[in-house]
Design a protein around this motif. Structure first.
Motif, PDB file in Angstrom:
ATOM      1  N   UNK A   9       0.913  -1.349   0.021  1.00  0.00           N
ATOM      2  CA  UNK A   9      -0.616  -0.010   0.049  1.00  0.00           C
ATOM      3  C   UNK A   9       0.814   1.444   0.247  1.00  0.00           C
ATOM      4  N   UNK A  10       2.329   1.214   0.961  1.00  0.00           N
ATOM      5  CA  UNK A  10       2.576   2.413   0.742  1.00  0.00           C
ATOM      6  C   UNK A  10       3.578   2.802  -0.125  1.00  0.00           C
ATOM      7  N   UNK A  25      14.702   1.897  -7.438  1.00  0.00           N
ATOM      8  CA  UNK A  25      14.995   2.384  -6.960  1.00  0.00           C
ATOM      9  C   UNK A  25      14.864   3.326  -6.036  1.00  0.00           C
ATOM     10  N   UNK A  26      14.331   4.220  -6.624  1.00  0.00           N
ATOM     11  CA  UNK A  26      14.074   5.413  -5.467  1.00  0.00           C
ATOM     12  C   UNK A  26      12.875   4.944  -4.483  1.00  0.00           C
ATOM     13  N   UNK A  31      11.112   3.374   1.229  1.00  0.00           N
ATOM     14  CA  UNK A  31      10.507   2.817   2.032  1.00  0.00           C
ATOM     15  C   UNK A  31      11.302   2.222   2.863  1.00  0.00           C
ATOM     16  N   UNK A  32      12.755   2.380   2.692  1.00  0.00           N
ATOM     17  CA  UNK A  32      13.476   1.179   3.541  1.00  0.00           C
ATOM     18  C   UNK A  32      13.934   0.182   3.522  1.00  0.00           C
ATOM     19  N   UNK A  33      13.684  -0.707   1.903  1.00  0.00           N
ATOM     20  CA  UNK A  33      13.444  -1.895   1.639  1.00  0.00           C
ATOM     21  C   UNK A  33      14.453  -1.838   0.176  1.00  0.00           C
ATOM     22  N   UNK A  37      12.175  -6.441  -2.363  1.00  0.00           N
ATOM     23  CA  UNK A  37      11.354  -6.775  -1.392  1.00  0.00           C
ATOM     24  C   UNK A  37       9.975  -5.768  -2.026  1.00  0.00           C
ATOM     25  N   UNK A  38      10.116  -4.966  -2.428  1.00  0.00           N
ATOM     26  CA  UNK A  38       9.253  -4.308  -3.715  1.00  0.00           C
ATOM     27  C   UNK A  38       8.427  -4.940  -4.439  1.00  0.00           C
TER      28      UNK A  38
END
Length: 121
Positions: A9-10, A25-26, A31-33, A37-38
């Motif tokens: 969601x984020x 990458x942005x 989101x510090x992952x 992971x995304x």
């Protein structure tokens, strides 16, 4: 909702609202992952890759700007949306939408002129 669902969601919120997000990458950095992971969260919860979501938003913005501000140079729109050049924008437009930005702009202007003629009649 799971942490991965919250992350998805984020990611969607960020991609949809942050025009300066032009690469996975942005989003990952904000989101510090990791990008991977995304990608996993997007595949599981959204069904599209983060890159596809970013591309979709950029193309929608390019189409909107082409239609609503016909005086703006397409190369300037491409640069503002993070494309390397006008040709890169045109290639994406053609590949994913089936027509060029110039063709789209001409069609939109024609539709506007026809709508104005109908209103004036």
């Amino acid at each position: 909702m799971s942490d991965e669902g919250i992350l998805a969601n984020a990611m969607m919120d960020m991609i949809g609202t942050c025009a300066d997000v032009t690469r996975i990458e942005d989003v990952a950095a904000r989101l510090f992952v990791s990008p991977r992971t995304l990608q996993r969260a997007a595949r599981k919860y959204i069904g599209l890759s983060p890159s596809a979501l970013i591309r979709r938003r950029r193309l929608q913005e390019a189409a909107d700007r082409s239609r609503t501000d016909p005086a703006t140079d397409l190369a300037a729109i491409a640069a503002e949306l993070g494309y390397t050049d006008h040709a890169h924008l045109t290639n994406d437009f053609q590949k994913f939408l089936g027509f060029t930005p110039s063709t789209y702009r001409q069609s939109a202007l024609q539709d506007q002129a026809e709508n104005m003629a109908t209103v004036d009649s």
